[in-house]
Write an enzyme that holds these catalytic residues in place. Sequence first.
Site, mmCIF file in Angstrom:
data_model
loop_
_atom_site.group_PDB
_atom_site.id
_atom_site.type_symbol
_atom_site.label_atom_id
_atom_site.label_comp_id
_atom_site.label_asym_id
_atom_site.label_seq_id
_atom_site.Cartn_x
_atom_site.Cartn_y
_atom_site.Cartn_z
ATOM 1 N N LYS A 135 0.852 -1.186 0.000
ATOM 2 C CA LYS A 135 0.000 0.000 0.000
ATOM 3 C C LYS A 135 0.884 1.230 0.000
ATOM 4 O O LYS A 135 2.020 1.190 0.502
ATOM 5 C CB LYS A 135 -0.883 0.010 1.253
ATOM 6 C CG LYS A 135 -2.062 0.948 1.158
ATOM 7 C CD LYS A 135 -3.079 0.452 0.142
ATOM 8 C CE LYS A 135 -4.476 0.697 0.548
ATOM 9 N NZ LYS A 135 -5.389 -0.294 -0.021
ATOM 10 N N ASP A 175 -6.946 4.179 -4.723
ATOM 11 C CA ASP A 175 -7.466 3.961 -3.377
ATOM 12 C C ASP A 175 -8.170 5.275 -3.006
ATOM 13 O O ASP A 175 -8.585 6.023 -3.900
ATOM 14 C CB ASP A 175 -6.313 3.584 -2.420
ATOM 15 C CG ASP A 175 -6.808 2.927 -1.138
ATOM 16 O OD1 ASP A 175 -7.029 1.712 -1.138
ATOM 17 O OD2 ASP A 175 -6.997 3.630 -0.132
HETATM 18 N N1 GLU Z 1 -7.199 0.051 -3.281
HETATM 19 C C1 GLU Z 1 -7.972 -1.119 -3.572
HETATM 20 C C2 GLU Z 1 -7.993 -2.048 -2.380
HETATM 21 O O1 GLU Z 1 -7.787 -1.648 -1.266
HETATM 22 C C3 GLU Z 1 -7.533 -1.785 -4.861
HETATM 23 C C4 GLU Z 1 -6.150 -2.320 -4.844
HETATM 24 C C5 GLU Z 1 -5.680 -2.808 -6.216
HETATM 25 O O2 GLU Z 1 -6.471 -2.844 -7.153
HETATM 26 O O3 GLU Z 1 -4.502 -3.158 -6.318
HETATM 27 O O4 GLU Z 1 -8.287 -3.199 -2.502
#
Ligand code: GLU
Length: 444
Positions: A135, A175
């Site tokens: 993240k 996100d």
């Molecule tokens: N931010 C989204 C999540 O928390 C998507 C993450 C992604 O597609 O890599 O799942």
Amino acid sequence: MRRLVADDATRLARCVVDDDDDAVLEDVSPRGPMNAFEATNLYFRRAAAIMQLSPHIVTLFETPQREVKVGLSIEMDNGEVHTFQGYRVQHDNSRGPYKGGLRFHPHVDPDEVKALASLMTWKTAVIDVPYGGAKGGITVDPRTLSMAELERLTRRFVDKIHDIIGPQQDIPAPDVNTGSQHMAWIYDQYSKLHGHSPGVVTGKPVELYGSLGREAATGRGVAIATREVLKAQGKSVVGATVAVQGFGNVGTFSARILQQMGAKITAIADVSGAVRNNEGIDVDAAIAFARSTGGVRGFPGAEALKDANAILFEPVDVLVPAALGGVITRDNARDIRAKLIVEGANGPTTPEADAILDGRSIVQVPDIYANAGGVTVSYFEWVQNLQQFTWTEEEVNDKLERKMIRGFETIWKVSLEKKVSLRTAAFIVAIGRVGKARVLRGIS
Ligand code: GLU
């Protein structure tokens, strides 16, 4: 008799297993609520205890593999130089390249990013896409920046982390407060440094190597998860009443698709406020209203609730927290009246609240399964990029549907077999898969 299975004096809580092998949270210290990383680790430990993981393996999976913090200095439109803090945490890559979103928010801090990175490891494992977890975040209120400043900030972030991301290494995605335009900038900046690389990031615009169905994917997954749980409980999504907290990407698509499935969206909320209509809110009209006015507050055809937070206490069949983390806490969990909570957001429920809700037999569908539709279609986008091939929206939605159903069947079965909550079941499934991959590869 209760058996202590996980304990950490500095981490505020300990986990015990009772005679029926139910892991329960005990002795929450009076020092106050735990931070997001401690909370995630507690959920992890609860499952690890049931699986009888050794303390060394617990430590291995609680320790992110890499934490990067970068200073991001950019020139603002008025000529001043401002410096922001950026983070990328790569938690685990046992099952494949690191994967996870990038958020822009004033509350982004190292503990939150670590927690969210760890959740991605478990999420990609539960839904079974071949990734690890990561993240990123920038501590910034994006509403105070112009588009040009946001572009400079996003590109600067890529300049600072480009050597640790890549289509086979770590793949960012949208996100909170980031979307397809930010992903287009990341693709472009990375490609300037490394050559044409659409697979370095997912959630790109459809016109620029994005996938059909990606924008709606997290909300579609939330809706499918809701439908499947209700079905397994012998109920139906048709006519079920739903309150949705958060009206960004996840909240709007969850509400819209649940409505298409026949549910009645009786309350919605965003930072501006909360509104209710027991006859059902016209979700498309609410989206149009929120877009033109900046929020749902004042939406005609619905009554205003006391404040945005009041949505949590609506007497509905389903509550979908789809905003930020840490909203359902030990202070408000006793006042929740929904029978089912489907976590559209990441980490919306603190462990103390989770224990209270479990005690009240309110079923929680955990984030690491419920909102996994986003990363699932991110995976489909990445596959299309690598193959230089595009799929139809129907194909994407079909494959997403199958993944969500499969994921649900797996965690439901483990939850029945082991007599644990869906959250603990999801962690057990995930830890099993990540652990197996790590053992097969060898400890590194
Ligand atoms: N931010 C989204 C999540 O928390 C998507 C993450 C992604 O597609 O890599 O799942």
